[in-house]
Design a protein around this motif. Structure first.
Motif, short mmCIF file in Angstrom:
data_model
loop_
_atom_site.label_atom_id
_atom_site.label_comp_id
_atom_site.label_asym_id
_atom_site.label_seq_id
_atom_site.Cartn_x
_atom_site.Cartn_y
_atom_site.Cartn_z
N MET A 228 0.84 -1.19 0.00
CA MET A 228 0.00 0.00 0.00
C MET A 228 0.88 1.25 0.00
O MET A 228 1.98 1.24 0.54
CB MET A 228 -0.91 -0.02 1.23
CG MET A 228 -1.84 1.17 1.35
SD MET A 228 -2.86 1.39 -0.11
CE MET A 228 -3.44 3.06 0.13
N HIS B 58 3.14 -1.00 -9.95
CA HIS B 58 3.24 -2.08 -8.96
C HIS B 58 4.07 -3.25 -9.46
O HIS B 58 3.98 -4.36 -8.93
CB HIS B 58 1.83 -2.55 -8.53
CG HIS B 58 1.05 -3.24 -9.61
ND1 HIS B 58 0.24 -4.32 -9.36
CD2 HIS B 58 0.94 -3.01 -10.94
CE1 HIS B 58 -0.33 -4.72 -10.49
NE2 HIS B 58 0.08 -3.93 -11.46
N PRO C 147 4.41 0.57 -4.22
CA PRO C 147 4.45 -0.01 -2.88
C PRO C 147 5.43 -1.18 -2.73
O PRO C 147 5.77 -1.56 -1.61
CB PRO C 147 3.01 -0.47 -2.64
CG PRO C 147 2.43 -0.63 -4.01
CD PRO C 147 3.09 0.42 -4.85
N SER D 2 4.36 -4.40 -0.90
CA SER D 2 3.12 -4.99 -1.42
C SER D 2 3.02 -4.64 -2.89
O SER D 2 3.71 -3.75 -3.37
CB SER D 2 1.89 -4.48 -0.65
OG SER D 2 1.75 -3.07 -0.82
N GLU E 12 -0.27 -4.36 -4.76
CA GLU E 12 -1.67 -4.24 -5.15
C GLU E 12 -1.79 -3.63 -6.54
O GLU E 12 -0.93 -2.84 -6.96
CB GLU E 12 -2.44 -3.36 -4.15
CG GLU E 12 -2.41 -3.85 -2.72
CD GLU E 12 -1.29 -3.25 -1.90
OE1 GLU E 12 -1.32 -3.36 -0.67
OE2 GLU E 12 -0.36 -2.66 -2.51
N TYR F 68 -6.27 -0.30 -7.41
CA TYR F 68 -6.43 -0.30 -5.96
C TYR F 68 -5.73 0.93 -5.37
O TYR F 68 -6.31 1.66 -4.54
CB TYR F 68 -5.84 -1.57 -5.36
CG TYR F 68 -5.87 -1.61 -3.84
CD1 TYR F 68 -6.97 -2.15 -3.17
CD2 TYR F 68 -4.81 -1.13 -3.08
CE1 TYR F 68 -7.01 -2.18 -1.78
CE2 TYR F 68 -4.84 -1.16 -1.70
CZ TYR F 68 -5.94 -1.69 -1.05
OH TYR F 68 -5.98 -1.73 0.33
N LEU F 69 -4.51 1.17 -5.79
CA LEU F 69 -3.75 2.32 -5.28
C LEU F 69 -4.48 3.62 -5.58
O LEU F 69 -4.57 4.51 -4.73
CB LEU F 69 -2.35 2.35 -5.91
CG LEU F 69 -1.48 1.09 -5.72
CD1 LEU F 69 -0.16 1.26 -6.43
CD2 LEU F 69 -1.28 0.79 -4.25
N LYS G 223 -7.49 4.16 -3.37
CA LYS G 223 -7.08 4.59 -2.04
C LYS G 223 -6.64 6.05 -2.03
O LYS G 223 -6.71 6.73 -1.01
CB LYS G 223 -5.94 3.69 -1.54
CG LYS G 223 -6.38 2.27 -1.20
CD LYS G 223 -7.38 2.26 -0.05
CE LYS G 223 -7.77 0.87 0.36
NZ LYS G 223 -8.67 0.83 1.53
#
Length: 344
Positions: free
Chosen positions: A1, A99, A116, A123, A125, A129-130, A133
């Motif tokens: 994350m 990622h 991340p 991680s 993701e 997703y990032l 967020k």
């Protein structure tokens, strides 16, 4: 994350940008990442990257054509030195969100890079997703889900999605179970196939998706999305035939090889679904196009094995995640590549 500080910095970049251009990988994860950021800031244009494996210098012309003052690169592991050199000369800020595992030495000092995998708590993701967020717009929750499941990831906000869109979801702990057995999965697959259309139609789709308010507007055929659905239906018919043909190749071997040719570029889609249908096998899908062959591989911890197999092949390229890898080789080296994969 991403860290709180990184999220804050990316938001500040989005606020400073007056006319950003978003370059995104040509798949649902990249597309959804773009949509989440663009809908959040309400500015900029998106450009789908179809070149593999690099974002090439050819795309720099879009920066000039759109008079961009900021560049965002989403879900792309490699960017050519020539592209960055052209950017350096015009002094435009670059924000790169990814990622994938890369060699960070190749990132110019003027690029703000966020991944991340290189944070203290590592991680990887999906970029969708990032970006969710970062933005956290509840009205765009479904876009985040559509991007994540296409990249074999169930986000922590999927339960929240089900509370609002229970009819669009599917209760399972398998990401591809959602992708192939639900309406939000169908949306993700529509995105994937519609991205494989002519540039004019892709741009038309992007304009529609930048303004759409609910996932139901994507699913229900209407004048604004008719071309997108027609493209999906057209490719889906051909795609299903390829899946059925691939099933006939299944044997007791650990590796399922499937080779096809033609103008339809669906190797990643095929390998994803075949990995869902045959989880115990390594899946190797090969699209032969004259002198070159594009390859999509799925399986447990296969990244090192694939990269080792192409290591000695002339002009071969490849990369990706631990369990999902893409490569391109000369067609004349195809049998050699297959034999190298068979070695334990």
């Amino acid at each position: 994350m991403l860290t709180k500080r990184q999220i804050k910095e990316i938001k500040e970049h989005l606020e400073r940008a007056q006319n950003p251009i978003f370059f995104f990988d040509n798949d649902p994860d990249g597309l959804c990442a773009f949509l989440l950021l663009q809908r959040y800031c309400g500015k900029g244009k998106g450009v789908s990257i179809t070149s593999f494996p690099n974002l090439t210098i050819d795309y720099f012309r879009k920066v000039k054509e759109l008079n961009a003052d900021y560049i965002f690169i989403l879900d792309k592991p490699l960017v050519s030195k020539e592209f960055f050199e052209a950017v350096r000369q015009v002094n435009i800020p670059v924000v790169w969100i990814d990622h994938h595992e890369i060699d960070k030495k190749n990132i110019p000092e003027f690029v703000d890079y966020y991944n991340p995998l290189y944070n203290k708590s590592k991680s990887n993701e999906p970029v969708a997703y990032l970006c969710y967020k970062i933005t956290e717009r509840k009205e765009d929750l479904w876009i985040g889900v559509a991007g994540c499941i296409s990249d074999h990831f169930i986000p922590d906000f999927y339960s929240e999605f089900l509370q609002t869109y229970l009819d669009l979801g599917f209760k399972t702990d398998k990401p591809f179970g959602i992708l192939y057995n639900s309406q939000i999965g169908k949306i993700s697959r529509i995105f994937s196939f519609a991205l494989k259309d002519r540039t004019t139609n892709v741009v038309h789709m992007l304009k529609f998706l930048m303004k759409v308010k609910t996932p139901y507007e994507v699913l229900d055929v209407n004048p604004k999305n008719r071309i997108m659905h027609e493209r999906f239906d057209e490719i889906d018919k051909r795609y299903k035939k390829l899946i059925e043909k691939a099933k006939t190749n299944v044997t007791g071997a650990k590796i399922l090889f499937f080779q096809y040719s033609g103008d339809l570029s669906v190797s990643a889609d095929l390998s994803n679904q075949l990995s869902y249908l045959f989880p115990e096998k390594m899946i190797v899908v090969m699209r032969v196009l004259n002198a070159t062959t594009s390859i999509s591989v799925r399986g447990e911890n296969i990244r090192k094995k694939v990269l080792k197999a192409i290591e000695g092949l002339e002009d071969a390229t490849g990369g990706g995640h631990e369990n999902a890898v893409g490569a391109k080789i000369k067609t004349e080296d195809l049998e050699k590549f297959k034999n190298l994969l068979k070695e334990d």
